[in-house]
Scaffold this motif. Structure first.
Motif, short mmCIF file in Angstrom:
data_model
loop_
_atom_site.label_atom_id
_atom_site.label_comp_id
_atom_site.label_asym_id
_atom_site.label_seq_id
_atom_site.Cartn_x
_atom_site.Cartn_y
_atom_site.Cartn_z
N LYS A 97 28.69 -22.18 33.71
CA LYS A 97 27.67 -21.04 34.24
C LYS A 97 27.97 -20.75 35.72
O LYS A 97 28.39 -19.48 36.13
CB LYS A 97 26.32 -21.51 34.12
CG LYS A 97 25.38 -20.30 34.47
CD LYS A 97 24.02 -20.49 34.04
CE LYS A 97 22.85 -19.65 34.70
NZ LYS A 97 21.39 -20.03 34.36
N LEU A 98 28.49 -21.71 36.39
CA LEU A 98 28.71 -21.68 37.85
C LEU A 98 29.79 -21.04 38.14
O LEU A 98 30.36 -19.92 38.62
CB LEU A 98 28.58 -23.10 38.64
CG LEU A 98 28.90 -23.20 39.97
CD1 LEU A 98 28.55 -24.62 40.54
CD2 LEU A 98 30.43 -23.06 40.32
N MET A 99 30.98 -21.39 37.28
CA MET A 99 32.61 -21.00 37.45
C MET A 99 32.74 -19.70 37.17
O MET A 99 33.45 -18.89 37.47
CB MET A 99 33.54 -21.89 37.08
CG MET A 99 33.38 -23.28 37.53
SD MET A 99 33.78 -23.04 39.40
CE MET A 99 35.39 -22.38 39.53
N LYS A 100 31.97 -19.07 35.69
CA LYS A 100 32.00 -17.93 35.15
C LYS A 100 31.46 -16.90 36.31
O LYS A 100 32.25 -16.00 36.37
CB LYS A 100 31.07 -17.73 34.05
CG LYS A 100 31.93 -18.29 33.01
CD LYS A 100 31.14 -17.83 31.39
CE LYS A 100 31.90 -18.54 30.49
NZ LYS A 100 32.95 -17.71 30.11
N THR A 101 30.82 -17.06 37.32
CA THR A 101 30.32 -16.21 38.34
C THR A 101 31.51 -15.92 39.25
O THR A 101 31.54 -14.92 39.77
CB THR A 101 28.97 -16.71 38.98
OG1 THR A 101 29.27 -17.71 39.63
CG2 THR A 101 27.84 -16.90 38.10
#
Length: 172
Positions: A97-101
């Motif tokens: 979730k963090l890296m997809k942003t």
């Protein structure tokens, strides 16, 4: 020093509204070729360094080892790397979730830090170096999950680093 210069060049390109995400669906071989540029490689490397710093070197290394073990002699997708990171963090952090942003948004955030006495507040917004009217799209809804590390006067950088995940427009 050379890598730092490359980072600033990539950031300049990424700060234009005509930029593109690090990862996106492609429809043609020309689009595939466009994906292999400084933005992909340098921004990608910078994001991995950011993640390593946030997770700590040991956790990051363990996750890379899990990823390589799980996908040796095979193919992988970007989510597979994030899944390996999630496996090592035992659900304490949703790395995917963090890296997809970061990889699905074009550009990067400007983080403003304001101190009032003992209260520190942070706010994020998309950074644009120059608005190009022909490529203008509103990215006001962009929200990055920004790992912030900091130290206080009671410790030094090598012995105790604190971390905070800014996953909203503003926080304290």
């Amino acid at each position: 020093e050379d890598f730092l210069n490359l980072i600033f060049k990539a950031m300049m390109k990424d700060s234009l509204n005509s930029s593109r995400p690090v990862s996106s669906a492609v429809q043609s071989s020309e689009q595939i070729e466009e994906m292999f540029d400084a933005l992909s490689y340098i921004k990608g490397a910078s994001l991995l360094l950011m993640l390593q710093r946030y997770l700590t070197k040991d956790v990051f290394q363990a996750a890379i080892e899990v990823y390589l073990h799980n996908h040796n002699y095979g193919s992988a997708q970007s989510d597979d790397l994030w899944d390996s990171m999630n496996e090592i963090t035992n659900g304490t952090l949703d790395v995917k979730k963090l890296m997809k942003t970061w990889i699905l948004h074009k550009g990067f955030p400007l983080v403003t830090v304001v101190r009032k006495g003992k209260i520190i507040s942070v706010q994020q917004e998309k950074f644009l170096y120059r608005v190009e009217p022909e490529n203008w799209t509103s990215d006001a809804s962009y929200l990055w999950h920004i790992p912030l590390t900091y130290i206080t006067s009671s410790c030094n950088f090598t012995h105790c680093t604190n971390a905070y995940l800014l996953d909203q427009k503003s926080g304290m």
